[in-house]
Design an enzyme around this catalytic site. Structure first.
Site, short mmCIF file in Angstrom:
data_model
loop_
_atom_site.label_atom_id
_atom_site.label_comp_id
_atom_site.label_asym_id
_atom_site.label_seq_id
_atom_site.Cartn_x
_atom_site.Cartn_y
_atom_site.Cartn_z
NE ARG A 271 -3.59 -0.42 2.63
CZ ARG A 271 -4.77 -0.56 2.18
NH1 ARG A 271 -5.27 0.31 1.70
NH2 ARG A 271 -5.50 -1.69 2.11
NE ARG A 385 -2.01 -3.84 -3.02
CZ ARG A 385 -3.14 -3.52 -2.01
NH1 ARG A 385 -4.36 -4.09 -3.03
NH2 ARG A 385 -3.37 -2.45 -1.40
#
Length: 422
Positions: A271, A385
């Site tokens: 994140r 990711r």
RNA sequence: GGAGAGGUGGCCGAGUGGUUGAAGGCGGCGGUCUCGAAAACCGUUAUGGGUCACUGGCCCAUCGAGAGUUCGAAUCUCUCCCUCUCCGCCA
């Protein structure tokens, strides 16, 4: 936004949808403002019509008394109109804060626990040794660097270095090639600074301005996703129906301040304030949007399948799907080191919610009146990711990382990341 | 960043402060003609909103955006945005 007409006709439906999404919707205020707006507008237009009529007469007669009367009428029309516009502004502002309704297939629920796993593809890979996290492996191999990123930029930034950077570049190339050559998307390299009108068009404004980065002193925002420039590309246009669906794919950095998420996923390459993403956007007709939405989801899934990553398709429940979405799927890739799934794609259909904000229309047939288009977007995929999932899935006992077969042509002969070349 | 020119309907392009929502052309659509097509000719061709006796009518708005002058603005004034040309600077 929702059509004012829908709110007039069926306010309870809109209220219910907002409640089930866990959002606020000022429907009663909107209805009151709507009545006020129409009253003032009607008054203004009545005076204006009379003024226009008499003004033509004045052009012939040049009568002084008439001129005086016209002057008064002009003032009256102006003040009524100003009143109407003031109310309308307030009304429009509230309209932009009403969340979208959702599709009948969306499960009603409150939190992520109520989301539905639609399917799982592949299975969790058995490594035969204790799985390490991507950030452990990445830092050890020197392909990910958070320390220097903190010095240069701050927390929640990262460097990719050497073969790590190369891996992202290979992935980008692989994804763009697949979507353009096999799925029919047009490759676009958009601006990553956009104005407020564009941010409003995709519903990032007015409610979510705090999640984005703004350029000081200018009406420019760093894009939180390529969805913003791609969807707004045709803002204020009327497209020929036979051009639809339009399919765009773009690779861009994405910038998010994620103000509310402090403390969550602080470790690792998960994140960040800046991350890369390959984004798919479609502009479709009203009739085809739901089918095109499923196709777009499948287009994104192909990437995960070719990379040999285990993932699940999650249908988001009403409470977890967000303000603007009509229906939304997440693609979650398994990360053995973290021991959990990471969201690598989010695919949404908006019906005409964004198109109304962006004034993006199409003409269904020659001579037919324009309709609002339907917009769809999804990640295809988020690079950060996806890299995490690859590193954790393809790690070997010695801490090096095997390059997935699909990426071999893009890695310039490199088969293993982190192997000593000595 | 400096100097200049310009932004009019799907496109090109007129436009003197007063039946100009806007000439003309192209394109589109409908028709006449034709065995059919082309050509020619005739007609038609914006968007948003309000309203009503609502498969239709009436009204308002819109000539890059906003504000102003005026009884009345595409036309005059101001601010902003964008485009083009030249110069500067740069990748």
């Amino acid at each position: 936004m929702l059509p004012l007409e829908l709110i007039r006709r069926d306010p309870d439906r809109v209220k219910r949808a907002a409640r089930l999404k866990g959002e606020e919707a000022p429907i009663d205020e909107i209805l009151a403002l709507d009545r006020g707006w129409r009253e003032h507008l009607h008054a203004a237009e009545t005076v204006k019509a009379e003024q226009n009529r008499l003004s033509k007469e004045f052009a012939k007669t040049r009568d002084d008394a008439l001129k005086e009367r016209l002057r008064e009428m002009a003032d009256q029309a102006k003040s009524e109109l100003a009143e109407a516009e003031a109310v309308k502004h307030e009304l429009d502002d509230l309209l932009l804060r009403v969340p979208n309704v959702f599709h009948e297939s969306v499960p009603v629920g409150e939190t992520e626990k109520d989301n539905l796993v639609v399917r799982e593809v592949g299975s969790k890979r058995e490594l035969g040794f204790a799985a390490r996290t991507h950030y452990d492996l990445g830092e050890t191999l020197g392909i990910m660097d958070f320390e220097h990123a903190a010095r240069v930029s701050g927390s929640r930034f990262a460097f990719l270095i050497g073969e790590g950077a190369r891996l992202e570049r290979a992935l980008v190339q692989f994804m763009l090639d697949t979507h353009t050559r096999e799925h029919g998307y047009v490759e676009v390299l958009p601006p990553v600074l956009v104005n407020s009108a564009s941010m409003t068009g995709t519903a990032n404004l007015p409610k979510f301005g705090a999640d984005a980065f703004r350029i000081e002193g200018q009406d420019l925002w760093l894009v939180p996703t390529a969805e913003v420039p791609l969807t707004n590309f045709h803002r204020d246009e009327i497209l020929d129906g036979d051009r639809l669906p339009l399919k765009y794919v773009a690779y861009t950095p994405c910038f998010r301040s994620e103000a509310g998420a402090a403390g969550k996923d602080t470790r690792g390459f998960i994140r960040l304030h800046q991350f890369s993403k390959v984004e798919l956007v479609k502009v479709t007709s009203a009739e085809t949007s739901m089918a095109e939405f499923e196709h777009l989801l499948a287009d994104a899934e192909v990437i995960l399948q070719r990379l040999g990553l285990h993932y699940q398709v999650m249908l988001m429940c009403s409470g977890d799907m967000g303000f603007a979405q009509f229906k939304k799927y997440d693609l979650n890739a398994w990360c053995p080191g973290l021991g959990r799934y990471l969201e690598v794609s989010s695919c949404s259909v908006f019906n005409d919610f964004q198109a109304m904000r962006a004034n993006l229309r199409y003409r269904p047939a020659r001579g037919a009146p324009p309709s609002f288009a339907h917009t769809i977007n999804g990640s295809g995929l988020a690079l950060t990711r996806t890299i995490d999932a690859i590193i954790e899935t393809y790690q070997r006992a010695d801490g090096t990382i095997e390059v997935p077969e699909a990426l071999l042509p893009y890695m310039g002969g490199l088969e293993v990341i982190g192997r000593r070349s000595s």
